[in-house]
Write a protein that holds these residues in place. Structure first.
Motif, PDB file in Angstrom:
ATOM      1  N   TYR A 199      25.023 -18.747 -29.162  1.00 49.27           N
ATOM      2  CA  TYR A 199      25.759 -19.282 -30.140  1.00 49.27           C
ATOM      3  C   TYR A 199      25.132 -19.547 -31.379  1.00 49.27           C
ATOM      4  O   TYR A 199      25.463 -19.808 -32.259  1.00 49.27           O
ATOM      5  N   GLU A 202      24.616 -15.847 -32.968  1.00 51.07           N
ATOM      6  CA  GLU A 202      25.678 -14.814 -33.025  1.00 51.07           C
ATOM      7  C   GLU A 202      26.937 -15.467 -33.320  1.00 51.07           C
ATOM      8  O   GLU A 202      27.362 -16.404 -32.645  1.00 51.07           O
ATOM      9  N   SER A 203      27.893 -14.817 -33.771  1.00 46.76           N
ATOM     10  CA  SER A 203      29.487 -15.263 -33.679  1.00 46.76           C
ATOM     11  C   SER A 203      30.018 -15.303 -32.430  1.00 46.76           C
ATOM     12  O   SER A 203      30.220 -14.214 -31.737  1.00 46.76           O
ATOM     13  N   GLY A 205      33.010 -15.876 -31.774  1.00 47.19           N
ATOM     14  CA  GLY A 205      34.334 -15.133 -31.595  1.00 47.19           C
ATOM     15  C   GLY A 205      34.192 -13.654 -31.638  1.00 47.19           C
ATOM     16  O   GLY A 205      34.788 -12.882 -30.832  1.00 47.19           O
ATOM     17  N   ARG A 206      33.079 -12.804 -32.419  1.00 53.76           N
ATOM     18  CA  ARG A 206      32.983 -11.727 -32.514  1.00 53.76           C
ATOM     19  C   ARG A 206      32.524 -10.974 -30.912  1.00 53.76           C
ATOM     20  O   ARG A 206      32.995 -10.189 -30.533  1.00 53.76           O
ATOM     21  N   ALA A 207      31.728 -11.708 -30.559  1.00 57.18           N
ATOM     22  CA  ALA A 207      31.009 -11.529 -29.201  1.00 57.18           C
ATOM     23  C   ALA A 207      32.055 -11.330 -28.054  1.00 57.18           C
ATOM     24  O   ALA A 207      32.135 -10.533 -27.248  1.00 57.18           O
ATOM     25  N   ARG A 209      35.265 -10.877 -28.288  1.00 55.45           N
ATOM     26  CA  ARG A 209      36.276  -9.939 -28.622  1.00 55.45           C
ATOM     27  C   ARG A 209      35.636  -8.478 -28.089  1.00 55.45           C
ATOM     28  O   ARG A 209      36.410  -7.701 -27.576  1.00 55.45           O
ATOM     29  N   LYS A 210      34.299  -8.551 -28.219  1.00 50.47           N
ATOM     30  CA  LYS A 210      33.501  -7.277 -27.568  1.00 50.47           C
ATOM     31  C   LYS A 210      33.601  -7.305 -25.892  1.00 50.47           C
ATOM     32  O   LYS A 210      33.767  -6.572 -25.246  1.00 50.47           O
ATOM     33  N   SER A 230      36.996 -20.901 -30.723  1.00 54.32           N
ATOM     34  CA  SER A 230      36.675 -19.426 -30.609  1.00 54.32           C
ATOM     35  C   SER A 230      37.280 -19.012 -29.282  1.00 54.32           C
ATOM     36  O   SER A 230      37.901 -18.065 -28.994  1.00 54.32           O
ATOM     37  N   CYS A 234      40.673 -16.492 -27.598  1.00 50.15           N
ATOM     38  CA  CYS A 234      40.697 -15.358 -26.734  1.00 50.15           C
ATOM     39  C   CYS A 234      41.403 -15.589 -25.503  1.00 50.15           C
ATOM     40  O   CYS A 234      41.098 -14.787 -24.455  1.00 50.15           O
TER      41      CYS A 234
END
Ligand code: NDP
Length: 337
Positions: A199, A202-203, A205-207, A209-210, A230, A234
């Motif tokens: 954290y 990197e973001s 939230g973006r991680a 989603r992947k 975040s 999800c």
């Protein structure tokens, strides 16, 4: 042979992060046990994020530590003199002895430590409150089931590292969130997590989603703040958010904002439940039996970071929790200078 017993006492309540003015180091004679009591020479003390909360003069799940009182702490030590037949000299015990070199006990809430199962510091980690927090938080509060996708923050810490491993043992897919490449490498390497998110670089939230495109079934929250937001974004339908701790706000001087993404609980028919590990005291034998068996069979990696320095190092070592300087359970060696 020393006759002095040194301890850390609360000098004044901190505003924000505790500093040198928060504590007093005092010295008094080593306490003698009365009938039914025994004296323990403390070897290791547990340093916990919750200690910060115990310094606030507010209504909580335990009363605050009083000004002038010895700082509350779990610890492990050896009985050095005894007038209690159940706890003879030489026995290794754990209990809420405080940040002190010696403590007197009548045996209430004291656990006899079995060093053949694991060394003393582990009895403050996987075989202590952090282990039981992970066990009951995940299985009971989180109602974990095989096939779940489990997200845990503070994942390289005492509680988080066990949450992820227990979830893996039970057939879940596990994503951990931790600060820095070394911690993340430990999670996906030795601990067998499926993925880790750093954290700090990197973001989240973006991680997420992947890494969890279909969402998460359990979020075990140790940190609160933006990471909680975040995770809420999800959730999968029927998800459980386990509110274990929120260390990101423990030293805050202003009220912390609530999670703006909380409507995700409604949309996903999800729940968010707080718990305190001591709610499960009567079920500890079940949790201890499971954890002991996993350790005996080598299925759970236990890790403690034992900091040197004893009483004098308490304040600076406690700060390591808030700097993310610990991996696994942070323990203070009470005698090694
Ligand atoms: P840890 O061993 O996880 O140590 C704390 C870790 O928190 C640090 O190593 C750091 O790791 C992380 N951290 C510190 N500041 C931040 C921040 N601002 N944002 C994100 N992460 C941060 O401690 P424990 O395992 O003992 O405790 C974990 C949580 O569980 C705490 O919130 C604690 O209060 C709670 N707890 C709750 C219990 C209960 O009964 N409900 C019982 C026991 C613990 P990193 O490098 O990854 O940032």
């Amino acid at each position: 042979m020393t006759t002095a017993n040194r301890q850390v006492r609360l000098a004044q309540r901190p505003v924000g992060r505790p500093d040198d003015n928060t504590w007093n180091i005092t010295s008094e004679p080593i306490p003698e046990p009365a009938d039914g009591q025994f004296t323990v020479r403390i070897d290791y003390a547990s340093l916990d994020p919750a200690m910060r909360g115990w310094l606030n003069d507010v209504r909580s799940y335990v009363p605050p530590v009083g000004i002038g009182e010895v700082m509350r702490a779990h610890a492990v030590g050896r009985v050095s003199s005894s007038k209690n037949a159940d706890h003879p000299v030489g026995q290794l015990v754990s209990g809420s002895f405080g940040i002190t070199e010696y403590a007197v006990s009548d045996g209430r809430d004291v656990v006899v430590v079995d060093e053949t199962l694991a060394p003393a510091p582990t009895w403050l980690g996987a075989l202590g409150f952090p282990g039981m927090t992970a066990y009951f938080g995940l299985l009971d509060v989180g109602r974990m089931k095989a096939g779940d996708t489990v997200l845990v923050s503070g994942a390289a810490g005492a509680v988080g590292s066990l949450v992820g491993q227990i979830a893996k043992l039970n057939g879940c897919r596990v994503v951990g969130i931790a600060g820095g490449p070394d911690k993340c490498g430990w999670l996906t390497g030795e601990l067998g997590f499926d993925a880790a998110i750093d954290y700090k670089s990197e973001s989240v939230g973006r991680a997420l989603r992947k890494l969890a495109p279909d969402g998460i079934d359990i979020y075990f929250d140790n940190v609160g703040g933006e990471i909680l937001n975040s995770a809420l974004a999800c959730l999968r339908e029927g998800a459980r958010v386990v509110l274990c701790g929120a260390i990101s706000g423990y030293n805050a001087t202003d009220p912390q904002p609530g999670p703006s993404r909380y409507l995700s609980l409604l949309v996903n028919r999800a729940s968010m439940s707080g718990f305190i590990v001591t709610d499960y005291l009567d079920r500890f034998p079940e949790g201890m039996a499971a954890m002991s068996e996993w350790i005996r069979r080598g299925l759970v990696v236990t890790r403690e970071q034992v900091a040197p320095g004893g009483i004098d190092a308490f304040a600076s070592t406690l700060g390591m929790l808030f700097d993310g300087a610990n991996t696994g359970k942070l323990v203070l060696n009470m005698h090694e200078q």
